[in-house]
Design a protein around this motif. Structure first.
Motif, PDB file in Angstrom:
ATOM      1  N   SER A 121       0.818  -1.217   0.000  1.00 40.35           N
ATOM      2  CA  SER A 121       0.000   0.000   0.000  1.00 40.35           C
ATOM      3  C   SER A 121       0.854   1.272   0.000  1.00 40.35           C
ATOM      4  CB  SER A 121      -0.929   0.010   1.211  1.00 40.35           C
ATOM      5  OG  SER A 121      -0.196  -0.075   2.421  1.00 40.35           O
ATOM      6  N   ALA A 122       2.128   1.169   0.395  1.00 38.57           N
ATOM      7  CA  ALA A 122       3.019   2.328   0.409  1.00 38.57           C
ATOM      8  C   ALA A 122       3.314   2.844  -0.990  1.00 38.57           C
ATOM      9  CB  ALA A 122       4.321   1.978   1.129  1.00 38.57           C
ATOM     10  N   LEU A 123       3.040   2.026  -2.014  1.00 39.84           N
ATOM     11  CA  LEU A 123       3.296   2.447  -3.388  1.00 39.84           C
ATOM     12  C   LEU A 123       2.380   3.579  -3.832  1.00 39.84           C
ATOM     13  CD1 LEU A 123       3.912  -0.673  -5.661  1.00 39.84           C
ATOM     14  CD2 LEU A 123       5.419   1.267  -5.294  1.00 39.84           C
ATOM     15  N   GLY A 124       1.212   3.663  -3.301  1.00 40.23           N
ATOM     16  CA  GLY A 124       0.227   4.584  -3.831  1.00 40.23           C
ATOM     17  C   GLY A 124      -0.577   3.907  -4.925  1.00 40.23           C
ATOM     18  N   SER A 125      -1.790   4.357  -5.129  1.00 33.38           N
ATOM     19  CA  SER A 125      -2.712   3.642  -6.011  1.00 33.38           C
ATOM     20  C   SER A 125      -2.256   3.596  -7.459  1.00 33.38           C
ATOM     21  CB  SER A 125      -4.105   4.280  -5.928  1.00 33.38           C
ATOM     22  OG  SER A 125      -4.046   5.658  -6.277  1.00 33.38           O
ATOM     23  N   GLU A 126      -1.619   4.656  -7.960  1.00 39.80           N
ATOM     24  CA  GLU A 126      -1.234   4.689  -9.375  1.00 39.80           C
ATOM     25  C   GLU A 126      -0.195   3.624  -9.698  1.00 39.80           C
ATOM     26  OE1 GLU A 126       0.381   7.781 -12.821  1.00 39.80           O
ATOM     27  OE2 GLU A 126       0.580   8.300 -10.701  1.00 39.80           O
ATOM     28  N   LEU A 127       0.867   3.568  -8.904  1.00 44.11           N
ATOM     29  CA  LEU A 127       1.901   2.572  -9.161  1.00 44.11           C
ATOM     30  C   LEU A 127       1.434   1.176  -8.780  1.00 44.11           C
ATOM     31  CD1 LEU A 127       5.202   4.360  -8.049  1.00 44.11           C
ATOM     32  CD2 LEU A 127       4.011   4.424 -10.246  1.00 44.11           C
ATOM     33  N   ARG A 128       0.664   1.081  -7.681  1.00 45.03           N
ATOM     34  CA  ARG A 128       0.210  -0.232  -7.222  1.00 45.03           C
ATOM     35  C   ARG A 128      -0.644  -0.922  -8.276  1.00 45.03           C
ATOM     36  NH1 ARG A 128      -1.785   1.398  -2.781  1.00 45.03           N
ATOM     37  NH2 ARG A 128      -4.019   1.213  -3.113  1.00 45.03           N
ATOM     38  N   SER A 129      -1.400  -0.151  -9.045  1.00 46.40           N
ATOM     39  CA  SER A 129      -2.258  -0.745 -10.072  1.00 46.40           C
ATOM     40  C   SER A 129      -1.461  -1.318 -11.239  1.00 46.40           C
ATOM     41  CB  SER A 129      -3.241   0.307 -10.597  1.00 46.40           C
ATOM     42  OG  SER A 129      -2.551   1.333 -11.305  1.00 46.40           O
ATOM     43  N   GLN A 130      -0.162  -0.998 -11.302  1.00 48.16           N
ATOM     44  CA  GLN A 130       0.655  -1.440 -12.435  1.00 48.16           C
ATOM     45  C   GLN A 130       1.573  -2.616 -12.099  1.00 48.16           C
ATOM     46  OE1 GLN A 130       2.269   1.974 -14.889  1.00 48.16           O
ATOM     47  NE2 GLN A 130       1.550   3.146 -13.118  1.00 48.16           N
ATOM     48  N   ILE A 131       1.530  -3.087 -10.857  1.00 49.38           N
ATOM     49  CA  ILE A 131       2.353  -4.245 -10.505  1.00 49.38           C
ATOM     50  C   ILE A 131       1.461  -5.456 -10.275  1.00 49.38           C
ATOM     51  CG2 ILE A 131       4.004  -2.677  -9.398  1.00 49.38           C
ATOM     52  CD1 ILE A 131       3.159  -3.904  -6.711  1.00 49.38           C
ATOM     53  N   ASP A 132       2.063  -6.624 -10.201  1.00 49.05           N
ATOM     54  CA  ASP A 132       1.297  -7.855 -10.009  1.00 49.05           C
ATOM     55  C   ASP A 132       0.483  -7.768  -8.717  1.00 49.05           C
ATOM     56  OD1 ASP A 132       2.885 -10.380 -11.801  1.00 49.05           O
ATOM     57  OD2 ASP A 132       3.547  -8.317 -11.836  1.00 49.05           O
ATOM     58  N   SER A 133      -0.782  -8.106  -8.809  1.00 50.21           N
ATOM     59  CA  SER A 133      -1.704  -7.916  -7.682  1.00 50.21           C
ATOM     60  C   SER A 133      -1.378  -8.788  -6.483  1.00 50.21           C
ATOM     61  CB  SER A 133      -3.146  -8.188  -8.130  1.00 50.21           C
ATOM     62  OG  SER A 133      -3.282  -9.514  -8.609  1.00 50.21           O
ATOM     63  N   SER A 134      -0.576  -9.847  -6.672  1.00 49.40           N
ATOM     64  CA  SER A 134      -0.249 -10.748  -5.569  1.00 49.40           C
ATOM     65  C   SER A 134       0.891 -10.234  -4.690  1.00 49.40           C
ATOM     66  CB  SER A 134       0.111 -12.131  -6.107  1.00 49.40           C
ATOM     67  OG  SER A 134       1.281 -12.062  -6.911  1.00 49.40           O
ATOM     68  N   MET A 135       1.548  -9.152  -5.092  1.00 45.80           N
ATOM     69  CA  MET A 135       2.666  -8.631  -4.312  1.00 45.80           C
ATOM     70  C   MET A 135       2.189  -8.119  -2.954  1.00 45.80           C
ATOM     71  SD  MET A 135       5.380  -9.005  -6.289  1.00 45.80           S
ATOM     72  CE  MET A 135       4.621 -10.528  -6.809  1.00 45.80           C
ATOM     73  N   PHE A 167       9.749   2.518 -13.203  1.00 44.59           N
ATOM     74  CA  PHE A 167       8.683   3.441 -13.614  1.00 44.59           C
ATOM     75  C   PHE A 167       9.293   4.752 -14.115  1.00 44.59           C
ATOM     76  CE2 PHE A 167       7.007   0.763 -10.237  1.00 44.59           C
ATOM     77  CZ  PHE A 167       5.772   0.364 -10.732  1.00 44.59           C
ATOM     78  N   LYS A 168       8.679   5.327 -15.118  1.00 41.35           N
ATOM     79  CA  LYS A 168       9.078   6.642 -15.616  1.00 41.35           C
ATOM     80  C   LYS A 168       7.838   7.509 -15.729  1.00 41.35           C
ATOM     81  CE  LYS A 168      11.676   8.968 -19.281  1.00 41.35           C
ATOM     82  NZ  LYS A 168      12.491   8.786 -20.505  1.00 41.35           N
ATOM     83  N   ASN A 169       7.880   8.657 -15.071  1.00 39.92           N
ATOM     84  CA  ASN A 169       6.722   9.566 -15.048  1.00 39.92           C
ATOM     85  C   ASN A 169       5.449   8.845 -14.611  1.00 39.92           C
ATOM     86  OD1 ASN A 169       8.344  11.695 -16.037  1.00 39.92           O
ATOM     87  ND2 ASN A 169       8.025  11.017 -18.143  1.00 39.92           N
ATOM     88  N   GLY A 170       5.597   7.948 -13.631  1.00 39.43           N
ATOM     89  CA  GLY A 170       4.445   7.254 -13.082  1.00 39.43           C
ATOM     90  C   GLY A 170       3.943   6.084 -13.906  1.00 39.43           C
ATOM     91  N   LYS A 171       4.645   5.748 -14.992  1.00 39.59           N
ATOM     92  CA  LYS A 171       4.220   4.651 -15.856  1.00 39.59           C
ATOM     93  C   LYS A 171       5.260   3.533 -15.852  1.00 39.59           C
ATOM     94  CE  LYS A 171       0.561   6.906 -17.050  1.00 39.59           C
ATOM     95  NZ  LYS A 171      -0.769   6.507 -16.498  1.00 39.59           N
ATOM     96  N   LEU A 172       4.784   2.285 -15.816  1.00 37.75           N
ATOM     97  CA  LEU A 172       5.679   1.137 -15.821  1.00 37.75           C
ATOM     98  C   LEU A 172       6.364   1.017 -17.174  1.00 37.75           C
ATOM     99  CD1 LEU A 172       6.692  -1.474 -14.403  1.00 37.75           C
ATOM    100  CD2 LEU A 172       4.722  -2.648 -15.416  1.00 37.75           C
ATOM    101  N   VAL A 173       7.711   0.952 -17.170  1.00 38.87           N
ATOM    102  CA  VAL A 173       8.451   0.806 -18.424  1.00 38.87           C
ATOM    103  C   VAL A 173       9.140  -0.551 -18.531  1.00 38.87           C
ATOM    104  CG1 VAL A 173       8.815   3.275 -18.720  1.00 38.87           C
ATOM    105  CG2 VAL A 173      10.500   1.945 -17.433  1.00 38.87           C
TER     106      VAL A 173
END
Length: 235
Positions: A121-135, A167-173
């Motif tokens: 949850s420390a990632l914040g919602s924007e980044l958290r939505s871009q990683i595997d949900s099981s983390m 991540f770059k500018n909030g987007k997963l690269v």
């Protein structure tokens, strides 16, 4: 069970109300067993055991002085702005040492201020939505150029996995699996200050013989380049 064998992590933080997971090292290497859950409500200076039933928590009797001291020193900073609250993990990073610290197998002075793991949850919602949900766990590593680098792990299942995200500018690269433990095969890793990543494969135990050593490096664009040798310039 000896208290020294029990570890804790903050699983959730909702405006000063913390959900804390208590766990011990499992018999299988690199795995954990949850043994309880506690709610710490710092707004009301109270604590509840929700292990038996989270709908009907059991209120815990606490030493008020120790609770306040712990809350002021360890918990209240987490309610500040994220840039103040989150501490990055320094490189080099050696997974074997991190695992020993996370499970309480290492001496305290070997772990102090070395690894800073947070609930996902420390990632914040924007980044958290871009990683595997099981983390369930994240560590914030030093940036590479203008890339934000996060090491995320899953340690609550029979198959543990660790993935490096850029991540770059909030987007997963880019993302790359660097560790995996399924009870039979163990893949662990080291990350150097130059982001040279070395992986080690073992059978059955973290102390077993190493085989299939691999090397790759993350460049300034977030791409992972396979290296023939353990050379910081990846040649």
């Amino acid at each position: 069970m000896p208290k020294k064998d029990i570890s804790a992590e903050l699983a959730e933080n909702d405006s000063g109300v913390y959900k804390v997971r208590l766990f011990v090292a499992a018999d299988n290497p690199n795995q954990q067993v949850s043994i309880g859950w506690v709610i710490l409500d710092t707004n009301k200076s109270s604590a509840y055991d929700i292990t038996r039933d989270d709908e009907h928590p059991d209120k815990l009797n606490l030493d008020a002085g120790k609770y306040k001291s712990f809350s002021d020193k360890c918990l209240k900073p987490a309610n500040k702005d994220a840039s103040q609250a989150i501490t990055g993990t320094r490189l080099p990073f050696a997974f074997d040492r991190y695992f020993q610290c996370a499970t309480g197998a290492a001496k305290a002075d070997e772990c102090a201020d070395r690894f800073h793991a947070y609930p996902v949850s420390a990632l914040g919602s924007e980044l958290r939505s871009q990683i595997d949900s099981s983390m369930d766990t994240v560590l914030f590593l030093p940036p590479v150029a203008d890339l934000k680098v996060v090491l995320a792990g899953r340690a609550e299942t029979d198959v543990n996995i660790y993935i490096l995200y850029a991540f770059k500018n909030g987007k997963l690269v880019a993302k790359q699996t660097v560790g995996k433990m399924d009870g039979e095969t163990i893949l662990t890793f080291d990350i150097s200050k130059d982001y040279l990543i070395t992986t080690y494969e073992r059978n059955g135990s973290i102390k077993s013989k190493i085989k299939n050593v691999g090397h790759f490096k993350m460049n300034n664009d977030g791409k992972f380049i396979v290296c023939t040798t353990a050379n910081p310039t990846c040649k």
